[in-house]
Design a protein around this motif. Structure first.
Motif, mmCIF file in Angstrom:
data_model
loop_
_atom_site.group_PDB
_atom_site.id
_atom_site.type_symbol
_atom_site.label_atom_id
_atom_site.label_comp_id
_atom_site.label_asym_id
_atom_site.label_seq_id
_atom_site.Cartn_x
_atom_site.Cartn_y
_atom_site.Cartn_z
ATOM 1 N N UNK A 1 0.602 -1.384 0.337
ATOM 2 C CA UNK A 1 -0.207 -0.469 -0.414
ATOM 3 C C UNK A 1 0.992 1.270 0.538
ATOM 4 N N UNK A 2 1.516 1.692 0.987
ATOM 5 C CA UNK A 2 2.537 2.730 0.688
ATOM 6 C C UNK A 2 3.441 2.883 -0.317
ATOM 7 N N UNK A 3 3.855 1.486 -1.155
ATOM 8 C CA UNK A 3 4.464 1.640 -2.178
ATOM 9 C C UNK A 3 3.508 1.926 -3.673
ATOM 10 N N UNK B 1 1.678 7.338 -6.487
ATOM 11 C CA UNK B 1 0.535 7.384 -6.980
ATOM 12 C C UNK B 1 -0.589 6.469 -8.009
ATOM 13 N N UNK B 2 -0.088 5.119 -7.791
ATOM 14 C CA UNK B 2 -0.454 4.213 -8.142
ATOM 15 C C UNK B 2 -2.413 3.982 -7.462
ATOM 16 N N UNK B 3 -2.992 4.292 -8.027
ATOM 17 C CA UNK B 3 -4.011 4.277 -7.218
ATOM 18 C C UNK B 3 -5.165 2.893 -7.999
ATOM 19 N N UNK B 4 -4.703 2.142 -8.798
ATOM 20 C CA UNK B 4 -5.052 0.756 -8.512
ATOM 21 C C UNK B 4 -4.277 0.421 -7.668
ATOM 22 N N UNK B 5 -3.455 0.136 -8.172
ATOM 23 C CA UNK B 5 -2.731 -0.514 -6.905
ATOM 24 C C UNK B 5 -2.861 -0.418 -5.341
ATOM 25 N N UNK C 1 -13.054 2.743 -2.358
ATOM 26 C CA UNK C 1 -12.757 2.702 -3.105
ATOM 27 C C UNK C 1 -11.857 4.118 -3.035
ATOM 28 N N UNK C 2 -10.796 4.083 -3.711
ATOM 29 C CA UNK C 2 -9.915 5.413 -3.265
ATOM 30 C C UNK C 2 -9.919 5.783 -5.009
ATOM 31 N N UNK C 3 -10.199 7.207 -4.869
ATOM 32 C CA UNK C 3 -9.370 8.551 -5.955
ATOM 33 C C UNK C 3 -9.052 9.196 -5.851
ATOM 34 N N UNK C 4 -8.523 9.899 -6.413
ATOM 35 C CA UNK C 4 -7.871 11.164 -6.670
ATOM 36 C C UNK C 4 -8.491 11.855 -7.488
#
Length: 194
Positions: A48-50, A55-59, A191-194
């Motif tokens: 998750x930290x990586x 900035x890898x939303x999918x991961x 769900x995480x988004x930016x």
């Protein structure tokens, strides 16, 4: 829990509280909860930290949904409108626990005032080449939002409208070096988004 000491850290001299667990029952509850989160030896909690730092939303989404599905209890994540803030607090605490390992590179802040409100989590980089990060957590409200995506957008809108970046920009961090993430939860769905 009992506050034992207050220490002031960071550029803005934010208070850090040193807490002590006051009884065996509370210690046992926290101990069992943390062990449950990290028992699965197949999980790599650095993923998750990586993903976040890249900035890898999918991961980020894959990780959070996998952990929520395989590790969390429905009692942890809740689905009851009468306990609306509890799932938000649970996820907030879990993500905050993951971020602690960044403390050598970032000031990890939680629930502090900035702008016109109080953000959920903020990462302030020690090295200004790295991005600052503001996170807002929201529980999906089916009567107010049609989808988890709407909840993510609501979280991102709150970051903008309440100007949570104010403390960062006052400390000299440029707007283009600040990333926003909205976290939306509905039970064990994330769900995480930016």
């Amino acid at each position: 829990m009992k506050a034992e000491e207050v220490e002031y850290r960071g550029m803005l001299l934010e208070p850090w509280y040193h807490l002590r667990i006051t009884n065996l029952e509370t210690y046992s509850m926290f101990s069992n909860m943390f062990k449950g989160w990290f028992d699965d030896s197949m999980s790599n909690y650095n993923e998750f930290i990586e993903a976040l730092l890249k900035g890898n939303l999918k991961e980020m989404n894959i990780y959070m949904n996998d952990i929520a599905l395989t590790t969390f209890s429905s009692f942890d994540t809740g689905n009851h409108p009468s306990k609306r803030s509890q799932p938000e607090r649970f996820y907030h605490g879990f993500v905050l626990g993951l971020l602690v390992e960044l403390r050598d590179s970032y000031d990890v802040r939680s629930n502090r005032e900035s702008g016109y409100g109080r953000y959920d989590i903020m990462l302030v980089p020690h090295d200004r080449k790295n991005d600052a990060i503001v996170m807002e957590f929201k529980v999906h409200e089916a009567d107010e939002e049609e989808s988890l995506e709407d909840t993510v957008q609501s979280a991102l809108k709150q970051i903008r409208e309440k100007n949570y970046d104010a403390g960062l920009t006052a400390a000299g961090i440029q707007k283009e070096k600040i990333r926003h993430y909205g976290f939306a939860f509905e039970g064990k769905k994330v769900l995480i988004g930016k």
